[in-house]
Design a protein around this motif. Structure first.
Motif, PDB file in Angstrom:
ATOM      1  N   GLU A 189       0.836  -1.207   0.000  1.00  0.00           N
ATOM      2  CA  GLU A 189       0.000   0.000   0.000  1.00  0.00           C
ATOM      3  C   GLU A 189       0.868   1.255   0.000  1.00  0.00           C
ATOM      4  N   ARG A 190       1.913   1.259   0.833  1.00  0.00           N
ATOM      5  CA  ARG A 190       2.796   2.427   0.919  1.00  0.00           C
ATOM      6  C   ARG A 190       3.550   2.631  -0.395  1.00  0.00           C
ATOM      7  N   ALA A 191       4.043   1.548  -0.979  1.00  0.00           N
ATOM      8  CA  ALA A 191       4.770   1.642  -2.247  1.00  0.00           C
ATOM      9  C   ALA A 191       3.866   2.185  -3.352  1.00  0.00           C
ATOM     10  N   ALA A 192       2.614   1.744  -3.384  1.00  0.00           N
ATOM     11  CA  ALA A 192       1.668   2.232  -4.396  1.00  0.00           C
ATOM     12  C   ALA A 192       1.374   3.714  -4.179  1.00  0.00           C
ATOM     13  N   LEU A 193       1.180   4.132  -2.929  1.00  0.00           N
ATOM     14  CA  LEU A 193       0.904   5.542  -2.634  1.00  0.00           C
ATOM     15  C   LEU A 193       2.090   6.422  -3.023  1.00  0.00           C
ATOM     16  N   GLU A 194       3.306   5.974  -2.717  1.00  0.00           N
ATOM     17  CA  GLU A 194       4.502   6.731  -3.098  1.00  0.00           C
ATOM     18  C   GLU A 194       4.623   6.838  -4.620  1.00  0.00           C
ATOM     19  N   ALA A 195       4.335   5.753  -5.321  1.00  0.00           N
ATOM     20  CA  ALA A 195       4.430   5.770  -6.782  1.00  0.00           C
ATOM     21  C   ALA A 195       3.414   6.743  -7.380  1.00  0.00           C
ATOM     22  N   VAL A 196       2.208   6.762  -6.849  1.00  0.00           N
ATOM     23  CA  VAL A 196       1.180   7.683  -7.340  1.00  0.00           C
ATOM     24  C   VAL A 196       1.596   9.126  -7.059  1.00  0.00           C
ATOM     25  N   ALA A 197       2.099   9.396  -5.861  1.00  0.00           N
ATOM     26  CA  ALA A 197       2.526  10.747  -5.501  1.00  0.00           C
ATOM     27  C   ALA A 197       3.675  11.207  -6.398  1.00  0.00           C
TER      28      ALA A 197
END
Length: 92
Positions: A23-31
């Motif tokens: 979840e954190r990796a996906a959020l960072e990638a989107v940001a």
């Protein structure tokens, strides 16, 4: 906003215990992608990822190989260096 990811059952079983990391990796990638496309500012990336400083936001962008747009900012709003109360003087 809530986002869900679908993955094959086989992959989901392997990832199982690491959902928070995913979840954190996906959020960072989107940001990072949103910053790269000028949809978010550095301050907004910091807020979205709940980071304590802009330097941490810069580190996230660097991990995702996104250039920080320093030339668009004035030096007064750029994160400042820690200031020392003593001036550096050469010793003789």
């Amino acid at each position: 906003m809530e986002v869900s990811l679908q993955s094959p059952d086989e992959l989901a079983e392997r990832i199982g215990g690491h959902v928070a990391l995913l979840e954190r990796a996906a959020l960072e990638a989107v940001a990072a992608k949103a910053y790269e496309e000028d949809l978010l500012s550095l301050e907004q990336v910091q807020a979205l990822l709940e980071l304590l400083s802009q330097w941490e936001a810069i580190a996230v962008l660097k991990r995702h190989q996104v250039w920080v747009k320093a030339w668009r900012r004035s030096w007064t709003t750029w994160p400042s260096w820690p200031r020392s109360s003593r001036r550096c003087r050469p010793t003789i």
